[in-house]
Design an enzyme around this catalytic site. Structure first.
Site, PDB file in Angstrom:
ATOM      1  N   SER A 208       0.893  -1.178  -0.118  1.00 54.39           N
ATOM      2  CA  SER A 208       0.154  -0.132  -0.070  1.00 54.39           C
ATOM      3  C   SER A 208       0.676   1.162   0.082  1.00 54.39           C
ATOM      4  CB  SER A 208      -1.001  -0.025   1.182  1.00 54.39           C
ATOM      5  OG  SER A 208      -0.327  -0.165   2.354  1.00 54.39           O
TER       6      SER A 208
ATOM      7  N   HIS B 165      -5.377  -3.172  -2.466  1.00 53.01           N
ATOM      8  CA  HIS B 165      -5.098  -2.599  -3.493  1.00 53.01           C
ATOM      9  C   HIS B 165      -4.812  -3.052  -4.933  1.00 53.01           C
ATOM     10  CE1 HIS B 165      -3.886   1.068  -0.816  1.00 53.01           C
ATOM     11  NE2 HIS B 165      -3.650   0.074  -0.159  1.00 53.01           N
TER      12      HIS B 165
ATOM     13  N   LYS C 202     -11.650   0.154  -1.946  1.00 58.07           N
ATOM     14  CA  LYS C 202     -10.642   0.921  -2.718  1.00 58.07           C
ATOM     15  C   LYS C 202     -11.057   1.212  -4.207  1.00 58.07           C
ATOM     16  CE  LYS C 202      -7.407   0.392   1.131  1.00 58.07           C
ATOM     17  NZ  LYS C 202      -6.579  -0.407   1.798  1.00 58.07           N
TER      18      LYS C 202
HETATM   19  C1  LIG Z   1      -6.666  -0.405   3.335  1.00 57.97           C
HETATM   20  C2  LIG Z   1      -6.245  -1.849   3.567  1.00 57.97           C
HETATM   21  C3  LIG Z   1      -6.615  -2.714   4.552  1.00 57.97           C
HETATM   22  C4  LIG Z   1      -7.993  -2.108   5.310  1.00 57.97           C
HETATM   23  O1  LIG Z   1      -9.201  -2.106   4.376  1.00 57.97           O
HETATM   24  P1  LIG Z   1     -10.169  -1.339   5.119  1.00 57.97           P
HETATM   25  O2  LIG Z   1     -11.229  -1.784   4.075  1.00 57.97           O
HETATM   26  O3  LIG Z   1      -9.942   0.167   4.542  1.00 57.97           O
HETATM   27  O4  LIG Z   1     -10.516  -1.556   6.364  1.00 57.97           O
HETATM   28  C5  LIG Z   1      -6.386  -3.842   4.490  1.00 57.97           C
HETATM   29  N1  LIG Z   1      -5.242  -4.191   4.088  1.00 57.97           N
HETATM   30  C6  LIG Z   1      -4.387  -3.529   3.192  1.00 57.97           C
HETATM   31  C7  LIG Z   1      -3.363  -3.998   2.453  1.00 57.97           C
HETATM   32  C8  LIG Z   1      -4.951  -2.235   2.918  1.00 57.97           C
HETATM   33  O5  LIG Z   1      -4.142  -1.269   2.019  1.00 57.97           O
END
Ligand SMILES: *Cc1c(COP(=O)(O)O)cnc(C)c1O
Length: 393
Positions: free
Chosen positions: A182, A210, A241
């Site tokens: 990320s 992602h 996302k």
């Molecule tokens: C954003 C993210 C999460 C968390 O996801 P949410 O739905 O925002 O709680 C988990 N793992 C990774 C790698 C992320 O980038």
């Protein structure tokens, strides 16, 4: 006591402030899009995870509104009690079909999915091999599980193999990795990881937060990119996302999902998502399936942006995806860079420790499928000018 408590709070935040690590909220007005009104200023958005521009897509809003008419707003209880609404079931069916797995289980967020899945599956008798740059929610899940925690240097397959060789005494072993990292924007070598897992008798879990929606022919993620869908035991990803919605999925075998329904505490002890959110996610999956053109634009934008930044002399670390870090190193300088860009109408947030290792503060720039060449060029001009002024290049 109350006075001491308040003194503690102010001194902690004061310390963060001095180190350039204090964080605060910025206020958005209106929609989450490629152009946003932030703290009263119109800026181009170069830091969301809304890669395909679906967060403010009218088709998602309409799907949610239609669902509200049918199913109301709240789900009223945990899914296991009486909150398993039609929209949840429809989304899980569609998701399993899309991912080509037996089943899918929805979680309320990616964070909750990771802490729930990992702590349900593993305990002190197990060993987890985890990339050093894995997301905080994976780390928290492992700590919560009590499993032996073996971290390998980022994407370093020799070190992973060495750890696998030296740590054989366990009931269960699992390798867990982000699929796109990320904060660095590079990809895990999933093909090599599944090969190692086979040799050393490990299971594999990937976090596609992602990558879901943006990688692979149909957007299934890095598993599709490498063609290893059948070799990854636990496929987790978020709908918050690229899918522009909220919630998270865990896809896998019938046995896995049955187990998690019974054991994952962040699934059991929480209220089901509002059904309209699941309905919006279902619409997002349809768009993603047919989203070849969106993905093509996104990856072209990413390649262009990264190439231009490198030409200017910026260090984009190992980025190979629409997540493009611009390494600044010192936190205060990163914040200054971000603030000056903001005043020129370009929003790229500064990412500082503890989100990233010390002395690796950076701007984390992300492109969207909907950015035009003109918008990218405008951002590039500002980044170059301010980068020179601050002696970053
Ligand atoms: C954003 C993210 C999460 C968390 O996801 P949410 O739905 O925002 O709680 C988990 N793992 C990774 C790698 C992320 O980038």
């Amino acid at each position: 006591m109350k006075k001491e408590f308040e003194a503690f709070l102010t001194s902690e935040v004061g310390r963060l402030d001095q180190e350039g690590l204090r964080r605060g909220l910025r206020n958005l007005k209106g929609f989450q899009g490629k152009k946003i009104n932030l703290d009263g200023r119109e800026v181009y958005n170069f830091c969301s995870n809304n890669y395909l521009g679906l967060a403010d897509d009218a088709r998602l809003s309409q799907a949610a509104l239609d669902c509200i008419k049918e199913e109301g707003f709240g789900s009223g209880a945990s899914r296991l009690v009486c909150g398993n609404m039609p929209a949840h079931q429809a989304l899980e069916r569609a998701m399993a079909a899309f991912k080509g797995t037996d089943k899918c289980l929805l979680f309320s967020s990616g964070y909750m999915a990771n802490i729930g899945i990992i702590s349900a599956l593993f305990d002190e008798n197990d060993i987890i091999f985890s990339d050093k740059l894995n997301h905080a929610s994976i780390v928290d899940g492992i700590l919560l599980s009590g499993a032996q925690f073996k971290r390998y240097r980022h994407n370093n397959m020799e070190m992973l193999e060495d750890l696998l060789k030296r740590n054989t005494e366990a009931k269960k072993k699992c390798i867990i990795t982000d699929s796109i990292f990320s904060m660095d924007g590079d990809m895990a070598p999933l093909d090599q990881i599944v090969s190692l897992a086979k040799v050393y008798g490990c299971s594999v879990m990937v976090d596609e937060a992602h990558a879901f929606g943006i990688l692979g022919e149909t957007g299934k993620g890095v598993v599709e990119h490498f063609g290893v869908e059948d070799e990854v035991d636990i496929q987790m990803g978020t709908l918050s996302k690229a899918a522009g919605s909220y919630g998270a999925y865990c896809c896998g075998s019938t046995q896995l999902i049955d187990f998690l329904i019974n054991k994952a505490r962040s699934f059991i002890y929480t209220t089901g998502l509002p059904p309209s959110v699941a309905a919006a996610s279902l619409k997002a999956i349809e768009i993603i399936k047919d989203g070849k053109l969106l993905r093509k634009n996104l990856w072209e934008n990413a390649r262009y942006m990264r190439a231009q930044l490198k030409l200017m002399g910026f260090d984009t670390i190992l980025s190979q995806t629409p997540v493009i870090p611009i390494l600044v190193k010192e936190s205060k300088l990163a914040v200054e860079f971000s603030d000056q860009l903001f005043h020129q109408g370009v929003f790229v947030s500064a990412i500082r420790p503890p989100t990233v290792p010390v002395h690796t503060a950076r701007l984390r720039l992300t492109v969207m499928a909907t950015h035009t060449k003109m918008e990218l060029d405008y951002a590039l001009r500002q980044i170059k000018e301010i980068g020179q002024k601050l002696c970053i290049i």
